[in-house]
Design an enzyme around this catalytic site. Structure first.
Site, PDB file in Angstrom:
ATOM      1  N   ASP A  50      42.454  46.839  39.246  1.00 38.82           N
ATOM      2  CA  ASP A  50      41.879  45.908  38.275  1.00 38.82           C
ATOM      3  C   ASP A  50      42.670  44.754  38.089  1.00 38.82           C
ATOM      4  OD1 ASP A  50      40.384  47.387  35.021  1.00 38.82           O
ATOM      5  OD2 ASP A  50      40.795  45.221  35.537  1.00 38.82           O
ATOM      6  N   ASP A  57      35.489  42.410  39.036  1.00 40.26           N
ATOM      7  CA  ASP A  57      37.049  42.383  39.325  1.00 40.26           C
ATOM      8  C   ASP A  57      37.728  43.439  39.494  1.00 40.26           C
ATOM      9  OD1 ASP A  57      36.487  43.558  36.644  1.00 40.26           O
ATOM     10  OD2 ASP A  57      37.777  42.176  35.548  1.00 40.26           O
ATOM     11  N   GLU A  58      37.258  44.717  39.921  1.00 38.92           N
ATOM     12  CA  GLU A  58      37.812  46.019  40.217  1.00 38.92           C
ATOM     13  C   GLU A  58      37.207  46.820  41.152  1.00 38.92           C
ATOM     14  OE1 GLU A  58      36.882  48.936  36.918  1.00 38.92           O
ATOM     15  OE2 GLU A  58      35.461  47.636  36.390  1.00 38.92           O
TER      16      GLU A  58
END
Length: 397
Positions: free
Chosen positions: A9, A103-104
């Site tokens: 993350d 974003d992960e």
DNA sequence: TCTGGGGTCCTAGGACCC
DNA sequence: TCTGGGGTCCTAGGACCC
């Protein structure tokens, strides 16, 4: 043997992207979000969080708490570019990677990490390397399932590394508040709290005693949750590239409106955006949906199924318009949106033609009649056989 | 100046067919 | 005339996540 799944993350990803472009922002309270009507904080720096600023908060409220905050409107092209760099970086470690959002991601590192003596050291090097080469910071969760890895990555920020082994599941999960459970949100959490379930441990106890109330509460999700909470469940990292099933755009008006023509103008622009995006992605969709949000925050959604899939602006706008006309009854509306749904690749459509499309109407009806007749016969046949069986049975005794 | 905008998935009811 | 039980498809709403 259990797998070794990572959930990675990126920490305050949007803020970090802005800092890379403008290093003067580093160490300052930064808010990414809208500042216009109804603007909310999308994300913010840790410095801003110290003042009580958090994502989802109305921007004006955030500025009351932290007047010195620097508000930046999102630069999504930049974020999307950095996101690609991030995923390419991760791919150097393992090809088995599933993008979970901008974003992960989940990564299957079973073969890489089972040989490694000091996993924490290995992942610290990973973090430093990502920071050095791409400029991004991340937290990492390590566990035998995707759910646990996701929970783990959330536990230490920024630049944290958290390992959850199956034998430690109870010890680590049980003290956490029920609202931190992935999949239990702001509607379900209060309902559970009201019946005395405050922590994940409380839920685990009831689930493992097969409490019927809990079973009822979760429906189909119950068995998934039961696995998750006990350290089992999916460890399959899905490498299929993300393929959108819908493309939509919406906008909040400068002021509420109940004016048909005014709302139509918005729908026209939104339809244009949807059409262009679908064309760029070579997608066509079977359904057009509009959403109207009233001034009382009630969402009204209406959709139409098209006779054939499209990404044509005129078609989308026309359907949106018809839906609006049918459903706008003088309410004050604050937001409207257009979504193209049930997308397929434009190139795939030919293969999905119905067998009837090659026939003219007469042939089509004849074929349908024939199919109906066959069905009737089959049913009769089944029925006859069943009665024969009964007769036989009767005679046999 | 109360509450964005992008999505996914699930549920439930009604239409329709056999 | 009375009134079944499957199944599928469609639509609307809602929960959740980032």
């Amino acid at each position: 043997m259990s797998k070794i799944i990572l959930h990675i993350d990126l920490n305050t990803f949007f803020v970090r992207c802005e800092e890379l472009v403008n290093p003067l922002l580093i160490g300052k309270p930064v808010i990414i979000g809208h500042s216009g009507r109804g603007g909310i904080v999308s994300t913010c720096s840790y410095e801003a969080r110290k003042y009580g600023v958090h994502s989802g908060q109305p921007t004006f409220k955030a500025l009351e708490l932290c007047p010195n905050a620097i508000v930046i409107h999102g630069h999504y092209d930049l974020y999307s570019k950095k996101s690609k760099e991030f995923f390419n970086f991760v791919k150097k470690y393992s090809p088995i990677i599933e993008k979970a959002s901008i974003d992960e991601c989940y990564v299957d590192m079973t073969s890489q990490l089972s040989k490694v003596k000091d996993v924490v050291k290995y992942l610290e090097d990973f973090q430093q390397n990502l920071l050095k080469t791409v400029g991004l910071k991340c937290s990492i969760g390590v566990a035998p399932t995707k759910f646990l890895a996701k929970m783990a990555s959330d536990m230490k920020k920024p630049m944290g590394i958290t390992i959850i082994r199956r034998k430690d599941v109870r010890k680590i999960l049980d003290p956490l508040p029920i609202s931190s459970f992935y999949g239990i949100g702001k509607k379900t959490a209060p309902r559970l709290e009201a019946i005395g379930i405050k922590t994940i441990g409380d839920l685990a106890k009831l689930i493992n005693s097969d409490d019927p109330i809990i079973k009822q509460e979760f429906g189909k999700f119950y068995y998934v949750i039961k696995d998750w909470i006990n350290g089992y469940g999916s460890d399959e990292v899905d490498v299929e590239p993300w393929d959108p099933k819908s493309i939509g755009h919406s906008t909040t008006f400068i002021r509420d409106s109940s004016d048909l023509d005014e709302i139509k103008d918005y729908l026209r622009e939104l339809s244009k955006e949807v059409s262009e995006e679908a064309k760029a992605k070579n997608k066509i969709g079977f359904n057009v949906q509009i959403v109207l949000k009233t001034n009382e925050f009630k969402n009204i959604t209406r959709s139409t199924k098209l006779s054939k899939p499209t990404n044509d602006f005129e078609t989308i706008f026309n359907e949106a318009q018809i839906l609006l006309e049918k459903n706008l009854n003088g309410q004050e509306i604050r937001l409207c949106g257009v979504t193209l749904q049930n997308l397929i690749y434009a190139d795939d459509y030919v293969e999905q033609l119905s067998i009837f499309d090659n026939y003219d109407n007469e042939e089509r009806n004849a074929t349908k009649d024939l199919i109906r007749e066959l069905n009737r016969r089959m049913k009769k046949d089944t029925f006859m056989r069943a009665s024969d069986v009964l007769k036989e049975k009767h005679h046999g005794h």
